[in-house]
Enzyme design. Structure first.
Site, PDB file in Angstrom:
ATOM      1  N   PHE A   1       1.034  -1.124   0.062  1.00 28.31           N
ATOM      2  CA  PHE A   1      -0.322  -0.167  -0.565  1.00 28.31           C
ATOM      3  C   PHE A   1       0.728   1.336  -0.188  1.00 28.31           C
ATOM      4  CE2 PHE A   1      -2.323  -3.397   2.100  1.00 28.31           C
ATOM      5  CZ  PHE A   1      -3.024  -3.214   1.555  1.00 28.31           C
ATOM      6  N   LEU A   2       1.211   1.370  -1.099  1.00 27.14           N
ATOM      7  CA  LEU A   2       2.286   2.456  -1.071  1.00 27.14           C
ATOM      8  C   LEU A   2       2.234   4.074  -1.958  1.00 27.14           C
ATOM      9  CD1 LEU A   2       5.953   0.573  -1.581  1.00 27.14           C
ATOM     10  CD2 LEU A   2       4.683   1.404   0.619  1.00 27.14           C
TER      11      LEU A   2
ATOM     12  N   ASN B   1      -7.749   0.230  -4.276  1.00 23.60           N
ATOM     13  CA  ASN B   1      -6.942   1.309  -5.229  1.00 23.60           C
ATOM     14  C   ASN B   1      -8.568   1.763  -5.724  1.00 23.60           C
ATOM     15  OD1 ASN B   1      -5.049   1.483  -4.748  1.00 23.60           O
ATOM     16  ND2 ASN B   1      -3.962  -0.107  -6.331  1.00 23.60           N
TER      17      ASN B   1
ATOM     18  N   CYS C   1      -0.738   2.241 -10.996  1.00 22.05           N
ATOM     19  CA  CYS C   1      -1.996   1.511  -9.555  1.00 22.05           C
ATOM     20  C   CYS C   1      -3.244   1.472  -9.942  1.00 22.05           C
ATOM     21  CB  CYS C   1      -1.475   1.358  -9.018  1.00 22.05           C
ATOM     22  SG  CYS C   1       0.309   1.174  -8.077  1.00 22.05           S
TER      23      CYS C   1
END
Length: 441
Positions: free
Chosen positions: A155-156, A214, A266
């Site tokens: 979760f960057l 996301n 992402c």
């Protein structure tokens, strides 16, 4: 603890550096010889604030190493992290060929128990495919070795990845073996000290969690952009609406900033991959399709506003462009709104004079040398002789520019702001024609 990471791209390199930073012995494996040579020399192939210093410090300390040898990687670590790319396939699904190649390579070389950790963003069921691929290779070897597969999604946020890893909101661990859970808990203990951030669940739930997170954030962005488009037609100011709804703690201010669409590595591919997963199981995910559709349309807003001001035929114009990266603090131009705009302008015979603090080398890599693209040394240089200014990336240095200089350098005092950086009232007072997103009043 000894950790091997396959893939030294964005996720792999950040993961490796942060795990080494807290004292682990980390070996990163990659098939790209040029990239490995860069890293061995302390050079970073991506732009992420602070990462170069962390990588160099841990190389010097001997805790972070790099190799091209998969066999060396398998021999090194109890933990075998798979952090390779999962690009979208032609049908929008995640391409797992690199993940499965690494899984087979681990099985080919392992001689004792290993924990295989899926760190790449992968669809639900990938752990089963990794396990099956490894088991097939072990059977071909006639070698009976125990291993476990774990889902540990990342979760960057690009531009804040080190803080995200070192001070995580949550650490999601998907396993089917309590022993493996405890080993993962031990590995992540340095990042889990002040209160328990580790969230344990089954593997399939962990795989879905990454896509769900996301998709939820992308939905907030597209929903806000939908409202912004309505606000323009209704004569409302979406920025005032944003403050009005964001003050509700059930909604909050995160990811409700209207603009010219989301991009990066992402959100676009993960929304698309999740929608594709839904189709594969016979479910029509209407909302996911709409999120993607709204975002695609939103990326055309700056171009539409140019045509609204100048007319449909823009041939012969020169546009100053501030921002190339899909967001600040990164050089990543994947799915960036700047690309949609530039390509539309070039088709109309428009020249672009662009500036971005860090993404211009990446822009050259993508587009090469073009007569209709000039990459400028400063934001001010990009303005010189241009007809108007378009802003697509909200870099800090664009937030308080010299507006008199902008007026003096542009042929027309026109700003098309895809990120709503300025006040329409302030722009009117300065004699600048200002087009923002969703600010119709």
């Amino acid at each position: 603890m000894k950790v091997t990471i396959y893939g030294s791209g964005y996720v792999g390199l950040v993961t490796g550096a942060c795990l080494a930073q807290v004292g682990n012995d980390v070996l990163c494996v990659d098939v790209d010889e040029r990239k490995i040579n860069m890293l061995l020399n302390g050079e970073i192939p991506i732009h992420e604030p602070g990462l170069d210093k962390m990588v160099q410090a841990n190389i010097t300390a001997g805790r972070l190493k790099f190799t091209l040898s998969a066999a060396e990687g398998v021999a090194h670590g109890l933990f075998q992290f798979i952090a390779v790319g999962t690009p979208p396939d032609e049908d929008g699904s995640a391409d797992l060929r690199y993940v499965l190649t690494v899984a087979r390579s681990i099985a080919q070389h392992m001689d004792s128990y290993r924990i295989v950790v899926d760190k790449s963003t992968v669809p639900v069921g990938t752990a089963d495919r990794v396990r099956a691929a490894m088991q097939e290779v072990l059977e071909q070897r006639a070698f009976n070795a125990e291993f476990d597969v774990v889902s540990n999604p990342e979760f960057l946020k690009e531009g804040a990845a080190l803080d995200d890893f070192m001070k995580p909101d949550r650490i999601v661990i998907g396993t089917d073996n309590p022993r493996t859970t405890e080993l993962m808990r031990e590995l992540y203990a340095p990042f889990n000290r002040s209160h328990d951030r580790l969230v344990e669940m089954d593997i399939r739930s962990a795989e879905l969690t990454k896509y769900a997170a996301n998709a939820m954030l992308a939905t907030k962005i597209s929903f806000m952009n939908e409202l912004a488009n309505m606000a323009e037609l209704l004569g409302a100011d979406i920025e005032k609406v944003r403050i009005g709804i964001g003050s509700d703690p059930r909604i909050g201010y995160h990811f409700i900033y209207p603009g010219c669409g989301y991009g990066g590595s992402c959100f676009p591919k993960d929304v698309q991959a999740l929608e594709r997963t839904a189709r594969e199981i016979g479910y029509h995910a209407e909302l996911l399709s709409a999120v993607e559709s709204v975002n695609y349309r939103q990326k055309n807003k700056p171009f539409e506003k140019l045509q609204k001001h100048y007319g449909a035929n823009l041939e012969g114009k020169t546009v100053a462009l501030w921002g190339l990266a899909f967001k600040p603090n990164t050089d990543d131009m994947r799915e960036a709104s700047s690309r949609n705009l530039m390509e539309a302008l070039w088709q109309q015979g428009v020249k672009v004079q662009a500036f971005d603090p860090v993404a211009m080398e990446e822009c050259t890599r993508i587009y090469g040398q073009r007569d209709d693209l000039t990459l400028c040394n400063t934001a001010e240089d990009a303005l010189q002789g241009a007809d108007c200014l378009v802003i697509v990336t909200e870099w800090q240095q664009f937030r308080s520019p010299d507006f008199e200089a902008i007026k003096s350098k542009l042929k027309d005092p026109v700003i098309i702001d895809g990120r709503n950086l300025y006040s329409p009232e302030q722009m009117a007072k300065k004699g600048i024609t200002y087009y923002a997103i969703g600010r119709g009043c």
